[in-house]
Design a protein around this motif. Sequence first.
Motif, PDB file in Angstrom:
ATOM      1  N   MET A 118       0.854  -1.177   0.000  1.00  0.00           N
ATOM      2  CA  MET A 118       0.000   0.000   0.000  1.00  0.00           C
ATOM      3  C   MET A 118       0.895   1.233   0.000  1.00  0.00           C
ATOM      4  N   VAL A 119       0.773   2.023  -1.026  1.00  0.00           N
ATOM      5  CA  VAL A 119       1.587   3.228  -1.169  1.00  0.00           C
ATOM      6  C   VAL A 119       0.658   4.417  -1.404  1.00  0.00           C
ATOM      7  N   ASP A 120       0.677   5.362  -0.487  1.00  0.00           N
ATOM      8  CA  ASP A 120      -0.184   6.556  -0.588  1.00  0.00           C
ATOM      9  C   ASP A 120      -1.631   6.156  -0.793  1.00  0.00           C
ATOM     10  N   ASP A 121      -2.068   5.170  -0.003  1.00  0.00           N
ATOM     11  CA  ASP A 121      -3.452   4.683  -0.014  1.00  0.00           C
ATOM     12  C   ASP A 121      -3.837   3.995  -1.322  1.00  0.00           C
ATOM     13  N   SER A 122      -2.853   3.651  -2.137  1.00  0.00           N
ATOM     14  CA  SER A 122      -3.114   2.878  -3.361  1.00  0.00           C
ATOM     15  C   SER A 122      -2.376   1.550  -3.285  1.00  0.00           C
ATOM     16  N   LEU A 123      -3.011   0.507  -3.802  1.00  0.00           N
ATOM     17  CA  LEU A 123      -2.362  -0.797  -3.841  1.00  0.00           C
ATOM     18  C   LEU A 123      -1.485  -0.870  -5.097  1.00  0.00           C
ATOM     19  N   ILE A 124      -0.199  -1.118  -4.861  1.00  0.00           N
ATOM     20  CA  ILE A 124       0.778  -1.131  -5.949  1.00  0.00           C
ATOM     21  C   ILE A 124       1.424  -2.513  -6.038  1.00  0.00           C
ATOM     22  N   GLY A 125       1.412  -3.066  -7.237  1.00  0.00           N
ATOM     23  CA  GLY A 125       2.102  -4.332  -7.488  1.00  0.00           C
ATOM     24  C   GLY A 125       3.491  -4.059  -8.051  1.00  0.00           C
ATOM     25  N   ARG A 126       4.456  -4.822  -7.614  1.00  0.00           N
ATOM     26  CA  ARG A 126       5.844  -4.624  -8.065  1.00  0.00           C
ATOM     27  C   ARG A 126       6.364  -5.927  -8.659  1.00  0.00           C
ATOM     28  N   ASP A 163      11.323 -11.298 -21.031  1.00  0.00           N
ATOM     29  CA  ASP A 163      11.754 -12.229 -19.994  1.00  0.00           C
ATOM     30  C   ASP A 163      13.238 -12.561 -20.140  1.00  0.00           C
ATOM     31  N   ILE A 164      13.696 -12.682 -21.408  1.00  0.00           N
ATOM     32  CA  ILE A 164      15.099 -13.020 -21.664  1.00  0.00           C
ATOM     33  C   ILE A 164      16.007 -11.822 -21.401  1.00  0.00           C
ATOM     34  N   LEU A 165      15.570 -10.636 -21.843  1.00  0.00           N
ATOM     35  CA  LEU A 165      16.449  -9.467 -21.810  1.00  0.00           C
ATOM     36  C   LEU A 165      16.464  -8.713 -20.485  1.00  0.00           C
ATOM     37  N   THR A 166      15.370  -8.751 -19.758  1.00  0.00           N
ATOM     38  CA  THR A 166      15.272  -7.918 -18.562  1.00  0.00           C
ATOM     39  C   THR A 166      16.182  -8.433 -17.463  1.00  0.00           C
ATOM     40  N   ASN A 167      16.971  -7.527 -16.922  1.00  0.00           N
ATOM     41  CA  ASN A 167      17.897  -7.863 -15.841  1.00  0.00           C
ATOM     42  C   ASN A 167      17.142  -8.034 -14.533  1.00  0.00           C
ATOM     43  N   ASP A 168      17.651  -8.900 -13.669  1.00  0.00           N
ATOM     44  CA  ASP A 168      17.001  -9.147 -12.368  1.00  0.00           C
ATOM     45  C   ASP A 168      16.977  -7.900 -11.488  1.00  0.00           C
ATOM     46  N   ASP A 169      17.876  -6.958 -11.780  1.00  0.00           N
ATOM     47  CA  ASP A 169      17.905  -5.735 -10.977  1.00  0.00           C
ATOM     48  C   ASP A 169      16.821  -4.747 -11.387  1.00  0.00           C
ATOM     49  N   VAL A 170      16.201  -4.977 -12.539  1.00  0.00           N
ATOM     50  CA  VAL A 170      15.168  -4.073 -13.041  1.00  0.00           C
ATOM     51  C   VAL A 170      13.819  -4.455 -12.438  1.00  0.00           C
ATOM     52  N   PHE A 171      12.997  -3.458 -12.100  1.00  0.00           N
ATOM     53  CA  PHE A 171      11.658  -3.742 -11.595  1.00  0.00           C
ATOM     54  C   PHE A 171      10.677  -2.754 -12.224  1.00  0.00           C
ATOM     55  N   SER A 172       9.423  -3.141 -12.222  1.00  0.00           N
ATOM     56  CA  SER A 172       8.353  -2.272 -12.726  1.00  0.00           C
ATOM     57  C   SER A 172       7.180  -2.329 -11.753  1.00  0.00           C
ATOM     58  N   GLU A 173       6.429  -1.244 -11.672  1.00  0.00           N
ATOM     59  CA  GLU A 173       5.321  -1.147 -10.722  1.00  0.00           C
ATOM     60  C   GLU A 173       4.014  -0.889 -11.458  1.00  0.00           C
ATOM     61  N   TYR A 174       2.906  -1.412 -10.896  1.00  0.00           N
ATOM     62  CA  TYR A 174       1.599  -1.336 -11.529  1.00  0.00           C
ATOM     63  C   TYR A 174       0.543  -1.020 -10.460  1.00  0.00           C
ATOM     64  N   VAL A 175      -0.368  -0.112 -10.779  1.00  0.00           N
ATOM     65  CA  VAL A 175      -1.435   0.247  -9.856  1.00  0.00           C
ATOM     66  C   VAL A 175      -2.532  -0.813  -9.937  1.00  0.00           C
ATOM     67  N   LEU A 176      -2.746  -1.498  -8.815  1.00  0.00           N
ATOM     68  CA  LEU A 176      -3.779  -2.534  -8.768  1.00  0.00           C
ATOM     69  C   LEU A 176      -5.130  -1.936  -8.375  1.00  0.00           C
ATOM     70  N   CYS A 177      -5.077  -0.981  -7.476  1.00  0.00           N
ATOM     71  CA  CYS A 177      -6.302  -0.273  -7.096  1.00  0.00           C
ATOM     72  C   CYS A 177      -5.903   1.084  -6.523  1.00  0.00           C
ATOM     73  N   ALA A 178      -6.362   2.140  -7.159  1.00  0.00           N
ATOM     74  CA  ALA A 178      -5.994   3.487  -6.722  1.00  0.00           C
ATOM     75  C   ALA A 178      -6.777   3.879  -5.483  1.00  0.00           C
ATOM     76  N   ALA A 179      -6.271   4.895  -4.820  1.00  0.00           N
ATOM     77  CA  ALA A 179      -6.915   5.366  -3.584  1.00  0.00           C
ATOM     78  C   ALA A 179      -8.332   5.846  -3.856  1.00  0.00           C
TER      79      ALA A 179
END
Length: 220
Positions: A118-126, A163-179
Amino acid sequence: MKYPCSLIQDLLPLYHDGVCSEESNKIIEAHLSECSSCKDYYNSLCEADEIFAAPQNAELEMKKAASFRSIKRKIRKKQIFVVVLAFAIFAVVSFSIVGLLKKSEQVISYKDNISVSMVDDSLIGRLQGNQANYLKIKQVEIENNGQKDTYLFFYLSGTKWDDILTNDDVFSEYVLCAANKGAERIDRVFYYTGDYTGIESMDIGDLQKIIDNSVLLWSK
């Protein structure tokens, strides 16, 4: 019988070429054994034959050498053609594979690479070590022992190329449900990669089967 040198010398070219009769050969050979002048003339014929044979042989060798060089050039051209063709085929195959990998959509499996907070009252997937192109979300309200709970199910999908190219150190975030979309009402968040058909209208028994095949990533 003694024959004049002029007659013998007229016959010597024929004798040299081996076309005289056996009787003529004997007469000429007998004369040559006694006449040094005619013998010298005959020797000059033999030497002239050797002198003129050399250029013929040299010309033949030159033709052979030229033919060999021509064959080498043809072989070299074929080798270059094969290399260029192989490179072209490799390039076409490589581009085709890359194109297929970029178009091959697949559900991203959970391997401790996905988290929810939960980030700033929004559910965020990482998502760690990959890049998602599609996000599937379903909210399900259930009543359990007189209490209403809201569960959120989701999954991410991406391409094999990412999947092949992305480095394990890279991450992306997605809003699952906004505040402002009621994130505070969500009680639990599950990662589920199965069929979502009719999931929002399932009873608690059927929904429990979904939950058993899901990963609980967040709860109040």
